[in-house]
Motif scaffolding. Structure first.
Motif, PDB file in Angstrom:
ATOM      1  N   CYS A 159      -2.516   1.749  -9.580  1.00 56.76           N
ATOM      2  CA  CYS A 159      -3.764   1.839  -8.835  1.00 56.76           C
ATOM      3  C   CYS A 159      -4.717   0.752  -9.328  1.00 56.76           C
ATOM      4  O   CYS A 159      -4.615   0.278 -10.460  1.00 56.76           O
ATOM      5  CB  CYS A 159      -4.390   3.233  -8.980  1.00 56.76           C
ATOM      6  SG  CYS A 159      -4.931   3.627 -10.649  1.00 56.76           S
ATOM      7  N   ASP A 191      -7.465   2.304  -4.863  1.00 53.21           N
ATOM      8  CA  ASP A 191      -6.324   2.535  -3.974  1.00 53.21           C
ATOM      9  C   ASP A 191      -5.035   2.457  -4.789  1.00 53.21           C
ATOM     10  O   ASP A 191      -5.010   1.914  -5.905  1.00 53.21           O
ATOM     11  CB  ASP A 191      -6.297   1.510  -2.839  1.00 53.21           C
ATOM     12  CG  ASP A 191      -5.624   2.056  -1.576  1.00 53.21           C
ATOM     13  OD1 ASP A 191      -4.999   3.131  -1.664  1.00 53.21           O
ATOM     14  OD2 ASP A 191      -5.725   1.399  -0.521  1.00 53.21           O
ATOM     15  N   ARG A 231      -0.398   4.130   0.826  1.00 49.99           N
ATOM     16  CA  ARG A 231      -0.794   4.874   2.024  1.00 49.99           C
ATOM     17  C   ARG A 231      -0.106   4.256   3.239  1.00 49.99           C
ATOM     18  O   ARG A 231       0.169   3.054   3.299  1.00 49.99           O
ATOM     19  CB  ARG A 231      -2.307   4.856   2.209  1.00 49.99           C
ATOM     20  CG  ARG A 231      -2.900   3.500   2.427  1.00 49.99           C
ATOM     21  CD  ARG A 231      -4.411   3.575   2.568  1.00 49.99           C
ATOM     22  NE  ARG A 231      -4.997   2.245   2.541  1.00 49.99           N
ATOM     23  CZ  ARG A 231      -5.086   1.442   3.594  1.00 49.99           C
ATOM     24  NH1 ARG A 231      -4.637   1.855   4.773  1.00 49.99           N
ATOM     25  NH2 ARG A 231      -5.615   0.244   3.488  1.00 49.99           N
ATOM     26  N   PRO A 233       0.822  -1.211   0.000  1.00 49.84           N
ATOM     27  CA  PRO A 233       0.000   0.000   0.000  1.00 49.84           C
ATOM     28  C   PRO A 233       0.859   1.266   0.000  1.00 49.84           C
ATOM     29  O   PRO A 233       1.832   1.350   0.759  1.00 49.84           O
ATOM     30  CB  PRO A 233      -0.801  -0.120   1.299  1.00 49.84           C
ATOM     31  CG  PRO A 233      -0.766  -1.565   1.650  1.00 49.84           C
ATOM     32  CD  PRO A 233       0.549  -2.082   1.159  1.00 49.84           C
TER      33      PRO A 233
END
Length: 401
Positions: free
Chosen positions: A250, A262, A184, A182
């Protein structure tokens, strides 16, 4: 023109306390006075006869508690002496079995400081398990790992050898393997309040996977959020995203709040500079060798003389947690596995490690394989192996008088 490099392996015969005292005093000048890595395989207190006939065995009649106390009293000054010659950035690894691991852990806490404890590693040296005796078939020993100063220690608890293809299940169009991480930050301590510069929108198009910091045709805006929808932050800054667009993609994901887009990092199998994977605290025989493979290694060089030497794979893994010019010390050198592993590591990666091995002239047991093979002392085995390693692997060999 620089001086010729010294030998990879140096051997000293004698009581380890005496030799360490001389080393600390800078005698002789041909060996380092401090070391980056210490490995010890001290005599195990099993309640039976030991390879080292020292004073601590005299308390056998005092019962179990007396044996533990005497073993600790024997080992304490030797650990303290080792700490004095360990570099401030260095670390020590000590092998031990179930009989004394609890006492050794407390002793190392005293000598090195509880805050400098790094790991207690389970080492699976006997995968079949010991079948003699009652109870469980024990298949492991331990390694206790301490730093001289954990805040300064340069030990890298990772290895290139533990990276496997199955860790990277995806394949790019050019054939490179990768895994998705990820983009993030999944740690909620990092959020728009604690890291405001990392909370910003990016644009992405999930069909192609393209990600950018500026809008482009067909792209949608993507903001970092946690699974519950609360705002999050990215791990990368805008400039880094702009520098490495091919390392991002993504895609649609399904969460507790439905589908969303995401962003992921493509974490490549072979990044620039090589890849290492953190070492786990269970080391399997299939990775580092076993007692059986160690016996075979030693037999090939000097004969079947020890029943339970350590495999070079174990010591290679330990040695390679330190820089490739590390100064290594083993003052319970036994059959010389540490010096052997240092030579193998240098031959494999071009390193310039050096190893000082210390062993006493303790007589080998009457009728043992070592005595029958013509080795009157334990140190004679160490010496023979390190000489054979120098002849076969290279790197030279020297002795301290």
């Amino acid at each position: 023109m620089g001086a010729e490099p010294g030998p990879w392996n140096i051997f000293a015969e004698g009581d380890n306390l005496d030799v360490l005292a001389a080393v600390l005093d800078g005698r002789p000048e041909s060996v380092p006075s401090e070391y980056d890595l210490i490995y010890l395989d001290p005599p195990y207190n099993t309640g039976n006869d030991f390879a080292y006939h020292d004073d601590f065995k005299g308390a056998r009649g005092a019962g179990v508690a007396g044996r533990h106390a005497s073993w600790v009293a024997y080992l304490r000054p030797r650990l303290e002496a080792g700490r004095r010659v360990l570099a401030e950035t260095g670390a020590i690894f000590v092998s031990i079995d179930d009989h004394e691991v609890a006492y050794l852990r407390l002793l190392l806490d005293e000598v090195y400081g509880e805050a400098n404890f790094l790991a207690q590693v389970v080492v699976n040296l006997n995968p079949k398990g010991r079948q003699l005796g009652r109870g469980f078939a024990t298949s492991h020993e331990y390694l206790l790992v301490y730093a001289k100063d954990a805040s300064r220690c340069v030990l890298d608890a990772s290895s290139a050898h533990t990276v496997v293809e199955s860790d990277f299940p995806l394949e790019a169009e050019d054939g490179r393997r990768y895994r998705r991480l990820p983009l993030r930050n999944t740690n909620k301590r990092f959020n728009p309040l604690s890291a405001p510069t990392l909370h910003f929108p990016v644009w992405g198009e999930p069909e192609s996977g393209r990600v950018a910091t500026a809008p482009f045709e067909g792209a949608v805006e993507i903001k970092p959020v946690f699974g519950d929808g609360t705002p999050a932050v990215w791990r990368w800054s805008r400039p880094r995203i702009d520098e490495r667009p091919d390392d991002l993609e993504c895609r649609w994901v399904r969460g507790t709040r439905g589908e969303r887009i995401d962003v992921y990092q493509r974490d490549w199998r072979h990044p620039v500079g090589g890849r290492r994977k953190k070492l786990q605290t269970i080391w399997l025989a299939e990775e580092i060798g076993s007692t059986d493979s160690a016996v075979a290694e030693l037999k090939e060089l000097v004969g079947h003389v020890f029943e339970s030497p350590k495999p070079t794979g174990l010591l290679r893994r330990i040695v390679e947690t330190m820089p490739d010019d590390a100064r290594v010390l083993d003052y319970f050198a036994g059959s010389g596995t540490t010096g052997h592993a240092v030579a193998l590591a240098n031959a494999a990666d071009g390193g310039s490690r050096v190893c000082l091995s210390i062993n006493s002239a303790e007589p080998t047991r009457v009728g043992s394989n070592a005595e029958r093979a013509g080795y009157p002392t334990v140190s004679a085995v160490t010496r023979a192996r390190l000489r054979a390693v120098a002849a076969r692997v290279g790197g030279g060999y020297a002795e301290l008088s």
